[in-house]
Design an enzyme around this catalytic site. Structure first.
Site, PDB file in Angstrom:
ATOM      1  CG  HIS A   1       1.402  -3.345   2.714  1.00 29.10           C
ATOM      2  ND1 HIS A   1       0.541  -4.192   2.055  1.00 29.10           N
ATOM      3  CD2 HIS A   1       0.638  -2.316   3.137  1.00 29.10           C
ATOM      4  CE1 HIS A   1      -0.683  -3.681   2.073  1.00 29.10           C
ATOM      5  NE2 HIS A   1      -0.644  -2.530   2.728  1.00 29.10           N
TER       6      HIS A   1
ATOM      7  CD  GLU B   1      -7.338  -0.870   2.947  1.00 30.88           C
ATOM      8  OE1 GLU B   1      -7.147  -0.349   1.835  1.00 30.88           O
ATOM      9  OE2 GLU B   1      -6.423  -1.466   3.572  1.00 30.88           O
ATOM     10  CD  GLU B   2      -3.725  -3.026   4.817  1.00 35.02           C
ATOM     11  OE1 GLU B   2      -3.618  -3.489   3.670  1.00 35.02           O
ATOM     12  OE2 GLU B   2      -3.252  -1.930   5.151  1.00 35.02           O
TER      13      GLU B   2
ATOM     14  CG  ASP C   1      -1.817   1.062   4.787  1.00 35.82           C
ATOM     15  OD1 ASP C   1      -2.959   1.567   4.867  1.00 35.82           O
ATOM     16  OD2 ASP C   1      -1.528   0.128   4.016  1.00 35.82           O
TER      17      ASP C   1
ATOM     18  CG  HIS D   1      -7.528   0.787   6.663  1.00 35.30           C
ATOM     19  ND1 HIS D   1      -6.532   0.014   7.220  1.00 35.30           N
ATOM     20  CD2 HIS D   1      -6.970   1.352   5.557  1.00 35.30           C
ATOM     21  CE1 HIS D   1      -5.434   0.098   6.482  1.00 35.30           C
ATOM     22  NE2 HIS D   1      -5.665   0.924   5.480  1.00 35.30           N
TER      23      HIS D   1
END
Length: 358
Positions: free
Chosen positions: A325, A215-216, A183, A67
């Protein structure tokens, strides 16, 4: 892909601004580095597809997934004093948010610097000092002194994306990378590295990459990419939270420098056990370091992909990242190298009979 080229790709793709729903800069980087690897196309969500040069149709289809978005923020309102109220995009922990620099996109498309701020402790009541940290008590300060100035001079608008203001750094003698959005920008780089490794190779499958958006905020882009690609089997690359700085050694399953991590389960997918074991055994046979884990939480694009079509065998090749994150992540370049080696070896080994056995 040569190491220096891969490091340059990771730097450019990590530094790109790509809040959920606003991934355009990331796609520009991917197109630049992947232009000789196949044919690109996009959909209206800004999912980006790359069909490998050499695909000929009539063969099983392998989907590569990663992603393009990052955990980020969005401007919700502008206060009379010129500071910005914001919401989170993705899974932030409130304690990790304040006292960091961010970049706010304005009406001209320029990303301007700001700071996530809260009331100074000097002015807090005792109750405020002891209260849990909450995003509702934070603002973004770009330096404006009124709402009018924020709109007129800084050209701030509500609904605009905000991303961490972090510059990628590679520590050569340690093989370590520090930056934002690992990420899943490390996953995006791994897809391009895998396609480069497979360039001019004779395969028994067709390969299409789906660089998925959003995606998140609920694995939304992959719901569409899997319907478009219609894979028979898939490999999902994901930047995954390393657990080697806070977990007892016997429970550590996602350490940096120990290779990619393959999860048996997470909150939304039980990995196809036959495919999972096949990949783990292949890694062991080829001497590629691979970790495995049992996850109680979290999820990836594997969730919508494995439930698409008539059901799709999926493995998740995780790139361990410390402090995921947050504004800053730490990752080992060797883990990216080994993820590419593993994915390339798996794809070269696949054919219709092997896929049916899963």
């Amino acid at each position: 892909m040569k190491k220096e080229n891969m490091l340059r790709l990771i730097q450019d793709i990590s530094n790109a601004n790509g809040a959920s729903g606003f991934e355009d800069e990331v796609l520009t980087v991917i197109r630049r580095y992947g232009e000789r690897l196949g044919e690109f196309s996009e959909d209206s969500l800004r999912n980006l597809f790359l069909r490998r040069a050499g695909n000929r149709g009539g063969r099983p289809v392998v989907q590569l997934d990663a992603h393009t978005d990052e955990v980020s923020f969005m401007v919700q309102a502008i206060k009379p004093n010129g500071t910005l109220v914001f919401i989170t995009l993705g899974g932030w922990v409130a304690n990790n948010i304040p006292a960091h620099r961010v970049r706010v996109r304005n009406a001209d498309g320029e990303y301007i610097p700001g700071v996530i701020a809260s009331k100074p402790p000097h002015f807090m009541t005792e109750a405020e000092r002891n209260a849990p940290v909450d995003v509702s008590n934070m603002v973004i300060d770009v330096g404006a002194t009124s709402k009018e100035e924020a709109i007129r001079d800084f050209k701030i608008r509500i609904g605009e994306p905000v991303v961490p203001d972090v510059a990628y750094e590679y520590i050569e003698n340690r093989g370590l990378m520090i930056g934002k959005a690992f990420d899943c920008r490390l996953g995006c780089a791994s897809i391009l590295g895998t396609l480069q490794a497979l360039k001019d190779k004779k395969l028994d499958v067709d390969v299409t990459a789906g660089f998925a958006v959003q995606e998140e905020v609920g694995t939304r882009g992959a719901c569409v990419t899997s319907r478009t690609i219609r894979p028979d089997i898939a490999i999902v690359f994901e930047g995954c939270p390393a657990d080697d700085t806070f977990t007892e050694e016997y429970l550590t399953q996602t350490a940096i420098r120990k290779g990619p991590m393959l999860r048996h389960i997470d909150a939304r997918m039980i990995t196809n056990p036959r495919y999972q074991r096949y990949v783990l055994d292949l890694g062991a046979k080829l001497g590629i370091p691979v970790q495995e884990s049992v996850r109680k939480g979290g999820s990836t694009n594997g969730a919508p992909i494995h439930l698409s079509n008539a059901g799709v065998p999926v493995v998740v090749v995780g790139l361990p990242v410390r402090y995921i994150h947050t504004h800053f992540g730490i990752a080992a370049f060797s883990d990216v190298e080994n993820a590419v080696k593993l994915a390339s070896a798996v794809i070269e080994s696949l054919n219709a009979d092997v896929i049916r056995s899963f």
